[in-house]
Design a protein around this motif. Structure first.
Motif, short mmCIF file in Angstrom:
data_model
loop_
_atom_site.label_atom_id
_atom_site.label_comp_id
_atom_site.label_asym_id
_atom_site.label_seq_id
_atom_site.Cartn_x
_atom_site.Cartn_y
_atom_site.Cartn_z
N ASP A 392 1.59 4.92 20.01
CA ASP A 392 0.67 5.33 21.07
C ASP A 392 1.41 6.22 22.05
O ASP A 392 2.63 6.07 22.26
N CYS A 395 -1.22 8.16 28.58
CA CYS A 395 -1.97 9.18 29.29
C CYS A 395 -1.28 9.45 30.62
O CYS A 395 -1.04 8.52 31.40
N THR A 402 -2.96 5.61 24.18
CA THR A 402 -3.89 6.25 23.25
C THR A 402 -3.20 6.44 21.91
O THR A 402 -2.05 6.90 21.86
N CYS A 407 -4.11 12.02 19.94
CA CYS A 407 -3.44 12.91 20.89
C CYS A 407 -3.00 14.22 20.26
O CYS A 407 -3.01 15.27 20.93
N ASN A 420 -6.90 10.25 28.03
CA ASN A 420 -8.07 9.41 28.28
C ASN A 420 -9.30 10.30 28.38
O ASN A 420 -9.43 11.12 29.28
#
Length: 484
Positions: A392, A395, A402, A407, A420
């Motif tokens: 992940d 953000c 995320t 991304c 986000n």
């Protein structure tokens, strides 16, 4: 998680107005970051800070100014409990096993790779810091709880320098820091050799007088089971961890049929008695701003900063520095002997640290992530961290995690991105009450609202406001911001 009365984090905030040389794109003034000096820091505070985009290098803690810096650096974490070894990762692990057990060294060109998150965070970027603090020792004496509470109660009626790496000296004089410049990204195919598949020879079908052929995979499984039954000892992580390693191996070696091998199948595999080499690991506490801490529900080794030493036949060949925090193992940097670069020690150490994270999770259930430093999509050589899946990215505006798969398309269009996608989402940890920021002034802890009344000279509210917005409300109320 810190117990009442325990030591508090003490920091000096420096701001981030000037640009410095970037170690990635070589822009002389493009690297922009906020920074502070950590005289001491609790593991919980540092955990919360890295979850807001901060990162330490020695005692210097910095946060890139993401929408201004030339090469935005996104905090990346790997979900260690669900980690899936890629083909290139398995290749590195198998190469190490072959070298240890048989002494085999790849005859082809060595496929070099960057040194994971360790090396570039410590070496390639220049940041501002103050090596000689203007804080006297008398300012940093242990605080009296009664003294602190008395002052805080006053608020009831009121509506160019180089980077500090802080590297420890290593016992072996031959050990060097090997930079990752001019190296290829791990996982990319090697163009040094071509594989030619010969066409199959015509045959006459199966010979029914002979027993049916067995798949090589089934034979390997059978051999593995026999080895486990014959010898249930493991490569030790140090004498104090040997029993734990053995239990963990046995629990994770019972792979279900047709399932890929786990990382433990490679890292904690039993070696033959006549193995050509002996690879051992030891772990020691090392100096850092993080305060060592033990907790009943934490790992046996405790929380804090550690050296992980890699010994090959009695010779130290690599030293990794890791931070063990409440929710993660955070990789800091790695030294290695360049004579052993053919073993891909950067990738190998990262994989071992992921396995170690999974090990710690058995005792500390909240500890389940492996932080790899920063992911830098604008620098092609630094994209390899995205190969540790699942991972992940953080953000930079709302500080929520995320999945990296979501991304990457955004980063292809813009080097700075808000991950986000909820346009109404805000930073939930943002500063809401500036007056509650804790300040250390003249050996006394007080809220900023009290300090502001006592302060003589020009207002420093803008600087304190910037500091608090970057560390967030929770940390600003726990950590002590030194004011002279």
């Amino acid at each position: 998680m810190a117990a009442a009365g325990s030591s508090a984090s003490i920091v000096e905030y420096f701001g981030g107005e000037d640009g410095y040389r970037c170690g990635y794109c070589k822009n002389e003034t493009g690297n922009l970051s906020h920074g502070m000096w950590a005289h001491s820091m609790t593991v919980q505070d540092y955990q919360d800070l890295i979850d807001r985009g901060w990162r330490r290098s020695g005692k210097y803690v910095y946060k890139p100014i993401m929408n201004q810096t030339c090469c935005p650096q996104y905090t990346i974490r790997c979900q260690a409990l669900h980690f899936q070894t890629s083909k290139s990762h398995k290749k590195v692990l198998k190469k190490m096993l072959k070298f240890i057990s048989k002494g085999d060294v790849s005859k082809g060109v060595s496929e070099e790779e960057p040194m994971d998150s360790h090396i570039e965070d410590a070496v390639t970027c220049d940041f501002a810091y103050k090596s000689e603090s203007h804080v006297s020792q008398s300012e940093l004496t242990p605080l009296s709880v009664d003294h602190t509470e008395r002052v805080e109660n006053e608020d009831k009626d009121i509506g160019e320098t180089k980077e500090e790496v802080n590297a420890q000296q290593v016992e072996s004089g031959s050990l060097q820091i090997c930079a990752h410049k001019d190296t290829t990204v791990p996982g990319e195919p090697s163009h040094s050799a071509k594989i030619v598949h010969a066409p199959p020879k015509p045959g006459k079908g199966a010979d029914l007088s002979k027993p049916p052929c067995r798949k090589a995979k089934d034979i390997r499984k059978e051999r593995k089971l026999q080895k486990l039954l014959q010898n249930q000892t493991c490569v030790s992580e140090g004498s104090e961890l040997q029993a734990g390693d053995q239990v963990f191996l046995l629990q994770n070696s019972k792979s279900k049929p047709n399932q890929p091998k786990t990382i433990e199948d490679f890292v904690f595999v039993s070696l033959p008695d006549d193995a050509q080499h002996k690879l051992e690991f030891t772990r020691f506490l090392c100096n850092s701003p993080l305060e060592a801490e033990n907790a009943p529900n934490g790992p046996e080794c405790g929380y804090g900063s550690f050296h992980q030493q890699y010994w090959l036949d009695g010779k130290i060949i690599a030293v990794g520095v890791i931070d063990i925090l409440p929710y993660c193992v955070s990789s800091v940097y790695l030294y290695y002997d360049p004579d052993y670069s053919f073993l891909s020690l950067g990738v190998y150490s990262a994989l071992r640290e992921i396995a170690f994270t999974r090990q710690l999770h058995e005792k500390a259930p909240d500890l389940c992530f492996y932080y790899m430093g920063f992911y830098i999509h604008s620098c092609p050589k630094m994209r390899y961290k995205g190969q540790y899946r699942p991972s992940d990215l953080l953000c930079p505006e709302t500080y929520v995690w995320t999945p990296i798969e979501q991304c990457l398309p955004l980063l292809e269009h813009s080097k700075y991105c808000r991950f986000n996608q909820d346009v109404k989402a805000v930073d939930e940890g943002r500063i809401k009450e500036l007056g509650r920021v804790r300040v250390l002034h003249k050996r006394t802890v007080m809220p900023y609202s009290v300090y502001k009344k006592r302060r003589k000279g020009p207002s420093d509210e803008a600087s304190v406001q910037q500091y608090a917005s970057l560390v967030g409300q929770t940390c600003s109320e726990r950590m002590l911001l030194f004011r002279s």
